[in-house]
Enzyme design. Structure first.
Site, PDB file in Angstrom:
ATOM      1  N   TYR A  33       0.828  -1.205   0.000  1.00  0.00           N
ATOM      2  CA  TYR A  33       0.000   0.000   0.000  1.00  0.00           C
ATOM      3  C   TYR A  33       0.857   1.248   0.000  1.00  0.00           C
ATOM      4  O   TYR A  33       2.076   1.177   0.212  1.00  0.00           O
ATOM      5  CB  TYR A  33      -0.977  -0.011   1.187  1.00  0.00           C
ATOM      6  CG  TYR A  33      -0.356   0.303   2.535  1.00  0.00           C
ATOM      7  CD1 TYR A  33       0.524  -0.580   3.145  1.00  0.00           C
ATOM      8  CD2 TYR A  33      -0.653   1.488   3.198  1.00  0.00           C
ATOM      9  CE1 TYR A  33       1.087  -0.283   4.383  1.00  0.00           C
ATOM     10  CE2 TYR A  33      -0.103   1.791   4.435  1.00  0.00           C
ATOM     11  CZ  TYR A  33       0.766   0.901   5.020  1.00  0.00           C
ATOM     12  OH  TYR A  33       1.323   1.209   6.234  1.00  0.00           O
ATOM     13  N   ARG A  52       8.152   4.181  -4.725  1.00  0.00           N
ATOM     14  CA  ARG A  52       8.249   3.191  -3.638  1.00  0.00           C
ATOM     15  C   ARG A  52       7.227   2.068  -3.842  1.00  0.00           C
ATOM     16  O   ARG A  52       7.516   0.897  -3.585  1.00  0.00           O
ATOM     17  CB  ARG A  52       8.044   3.866  -2.284  1.00  0.00           C
ATOM     18  CG  ARG A  52       8.288   2.914  -1.120  1.00  0.00           C
ATOM     19  CD  ARG A  52       8.270   3.613   0.218  1.00  0.00           C
ATOM     20  NE  ARG A  52       6.970   4.190   0.507  1.00  0.00           N
ATOM     21  CZ  ARG A  52       6.724   5.002   1.532  1.00  0.00           C
ATOM     22  NH1 ARG A  52       7.689   5.336   2.363  1.00  0.00           N
ATOM     23  NH2 ARG A  52       5.509   5.482   1.725  1.00  0.00           N
ATOM     24  N   ARG A 100      -7.774 -20.614  -1.901  1.00  0.00           N
ATOM     25  CA  ARG A 100      -6.824 -20.480  -0.806  1.00  0.00           C
ATOM     26  C   ARG A 100      -5.674 -21.480  -0.902  1.00  0.00           C
ATOM     27  O   ARG A 100      -5.872 -22.688  -0.886  1.00  0.00           O
ATOM     28  CB  ARG A 100      -7.559 -20.659   0.522  1.00  0.00           C
ATOM     29  CG  ARG A 100      -6.671 -20.364   1.714  1.00  0.00           C
ATOM     30  CD  ARG A 100      -7.317 -20.702   3.034  1.00  0.00           C
ATOM     31  NE  ARG A 100      -6.271 -20.753   4.043  1.00  0.00           N
ATOM     32  CZ  ARG A 100      -5.902 -19.714   4.784  1.00  0.00           C
ATOM     33  NH1 ARG A 100      -6.526 -18.571   4.665  1.00  0.00           N
ATOM     34  NH2 ARG A 100      -4.918 -19.845   5.660  1.00  0.00           N
ATOM     35  N   LYS A 147       6.572  -1.887   1.879  1.00  0.00           N
ATOM     36  CA  LYS A 147       5.383  -1.336   2.545  1.00  0.00           C
ATOM     37  C   LYS A 147       4.205  -2.298   2.361  1.00  0.00           C
ATOM     38  O   LYS A 147       3.331  -2.089   1.503  1.00  0.00           O
ATOM     39  CB  LYS A 147       5.070   0.060   1.981  1.00  0.00           C
ATOM     40  CG  LYS A 147       4.126   0.870   2.875  1.00  0.00           C
ATOM     41  CD  LYS A 147       4.166   2.329   2.506  1.00  0.00           C
ATOM     42  CE  LYS A 147       3.058   3.132   3.161  1.00  0.00           C
ATOM     43  NZ  LYS A 147       3.175   3.291   4.609  1.00  0.00           N
ATOM     44  N   GLU A 180      12.215   2.309  14.194  1.00  0.00           N
ATOM     45  CA  GLU A 180      11.329   3.378  13.710  1.00  0.00           C
ATOM     46  C   GLU A 180      10.055   3.341  14.533  1.00  0.00           C
ATOM     47  O   GLU A 180       9.937   2.552  15.474  1.00  0.00           O
ATOM     48  CB  GLU A 180      11.031   3.193  12.215  1.00  0.00           C
ATOM     49  CG  GLU A 180      10.351   1.879  11.877  1.00  0.00           C
ATOM     50  CD  GLU A 180      10.107   1.670  10.379  1.00  0.00           C
ATOM     51  OE1 GLU A 180       9.967   2.650   9.644  1.00  0.00           O
ATOM     52  OE2 GLU A 180      10.049   0.492   9.976  1.00  0.00           O
ATOM     53  N   LEU A 205      11.134   1.269   7.027  1.00  0.00           N
ATOM     54  CA  LEU A 205      10.580   1.732   5.756  1.00  0.00           C
ATOM     55  C   LEU A 205      11.285   3.039   5.399  1.00  0.00           C
ATOM     56  O   LEU A 205      11.409   3.926   6.246  1.00  0.00           O
ATOM     57  CB  LEU A 205       9.077   1.981   5.892  1.00  0.00           C
ATOM     58  CG  LEU A 205       8.412   2.385   4.581  1.00  0.00           C
ATOM     59  CD1 LEU A 205       8.240   1.168   3.672  1.00  0.00           C
ATOM     60  CD2 LEU A 205       7.075   3.048   4.816  1.00  0.00           C
TER      61      LEU A 205
HETATM   62  N1  PLP Z   1       7.766   3.737   8.802  1.00  0.00           N
HETATM   63  C1  PLP Z   1       6.647   3.004   8.763  1.00  0.00           C
HETATM   64  C2  PLP Z   1       6.668   1.635   9.353  1.00  0.00           C
HETATM   65  C3  PLP Z   1       5.486   3.505   8.174  1.00  0.00           C
HETATM   66  O1  PLP Z   1       4.376   2.759   8.129  1.00  0.00           O
HETATM   67  C4  PLP Z   1       5.505   4.817   7.634  1.00  0.00           C
HETATM   68  C5  PLP Z   1       4.322   5.394   7.017  1.00  0.00           C
HETATM   69  O2  PLP Z   1       3.254   4.865   7.078  1.00  0.00           O
HETATM   70  C6  PLP Z   1       6.695   5.546   7.701  1.00  0.00           C
HETATM   71  C7  PLP Z   1       7.818   4.973   8.276  1.00  0.00           C
HETATM   72  C8  PLP Z   1       6.780   6.939   7.130  1.00  0.00           C
HETATM   73  O3  PLP Z   1       6.770   6.868   5.735  1.00  0.00           O
HETATM   74  P1  PLP Z   1       6.241   8.082   4.832  1.00  0.00           P
HETATM   75  O4  PLP Z   1       7.022   9.278   5.260  1.00  0.00           O
HETATM   76  O5  PLP Z   1       6.557   7.660   3.462  1.00  0.00           O
HETATM   77  O6  PLP Z   1       4.785   8.235   5.112  1.00  0.00           O
END
Ligand code: PLP
Length: 284
Positions: A33, A52, A100, A147, A180, A205
């Site tokens: 997503y 991304r 499935r 993501k 993070e 991410l």
């Molecule tokens: N880290 C994670 C795990 C996230 O889910 C997100 C955004 O949803 C971010 C960092 C920040 O990413 P962005 O700045 O692209 O929204």
């Protein structure tokens, strides 16, 4: 006015916007997503988000359900139909639906779901408010650079944070280093005024907001160190904040029971917030 979503070729009210029960996104979290911030009807950093998305799809061997150009058109149409001027657009692509089975057939048609959400327009004034975070163990998999919609560890950690009166959980690995937030990248500023953020590797991410804030920090002439930092270092730092497309630049003034710096939003964080707003105000 009912909200309208796009699901596999059709615009439908949310009530009727359904996916198949054997959609692999629903069955196995087999999908990816993106969330894009909409400010003054502009899609902030959309090209970086779509790059991304492209990478996430490639890493999971899922093909694009429509061309990138068509996706841009659908995004615009969803926002137009929902009259969103400020808010977010959510794009979800799953591997598609099939009987499935963990393994998947070749040439499955991916599912594409897009919907938008209105929010109150962000302002610098409201953004310069300090928040509390709590630390939680990072129990996620080793491909956090993708993501994916597989978000259960983040869901649990975020819920625990909210129940503790915090806005976010900062995730800590087995070595005691902060990776993070559940849905944000994390930053600290040391007493030597160095801006520290973890390097973008498989453990986090690579945030689009992170990239933009890095660029703005370079322009401001800040000393930037992309390195890991521990939870104890974060608690002893001068300033801290997190970044994401929904939180923008969010000041953090408390981690668990410890105040960050003097417990107030610091000058560099304020300056970054101002510059970030300047960036989105002028984004074309
Ligand atoms: N880290 C994670 C795990 C996230 O889910 C997100 C955004 O949803 C971010 C960092 C920040 O990413 P962005 O700045 O692209 O929204």
């Amino acid at each position: 006015m009912p909200r309208i979503a796009y699901v596999n070729g059709k615009y439908k009210t949310h009530l009727r916007a359904n996916v198949h029960i054997e959609d692999r996104g629903f069955q196995f979290a087999d999908g990816v997503y993106e969330v894009i911030y909409i400010y003054n009807e502009r899609f902030i950093d959309i090209e970086m988000h779509l790059d991304r998305l492209n990478r996430s799809l490639r890493e999971l061997d899922i093909s694009w359900p429509v061309t990138r150009r068509a996706l841009n058109i659908i995004i615009g149409e969803v926002v137009r139909r929902n009259r969103v001027k400020n808010g977010n657009i959510y794009i979800q692509i799953t591997r598609g639906s099939s009987g499935r089975d963990f393994s998947y057939p070749a040439n499955l048609r991916p599912s594409l779901i897009i919907y938008a959400r209105k929010t109150i327009k962000d302002t610098i004034k409201r953004s310069i408010k300090g928040h509390k975070v709590v630390s939680k163990p990072d129990i996620r998999w080793k491909r956090c650079d993708i993501k994916t919609v597989s978000l259960l560890p983040a869901v649990l950690a975020k819920q625990a944070a909210i129940e503790l009166g915090a806005i976010e959980a900062w995730l800590v690995d087995e070595e005691g280093m902060v990776t993070e937030g559940t849905s944000s990248n994390v930053w600290i500023i040391t007493f030597d005024n160095e801006l520290i953020t973890r390097p973008a590797n498989n453990t986090i991410l690579s945030g689009v907001t992170r990239k933009t804030v890095l660029e703005l920090s370079r322009e401001m002439g800040l000393i930037i160190k992309e390195r890991a930092f521990s939870l104890s270092e974060a608690k002893l730092s001068k300033e801290a904040f997190c970044t994401s497309s929904t939180a923008l630049v969010k000041p953090i003034v408390q981690i668990d029971m410890d105040k960050v710096g003097n417990g107030k939003v610091g000058p560099l964080t304020r300056a970054l917030i101002k510059n970030y707003f300047n960036y989105i105000e002028n984004f074309i």
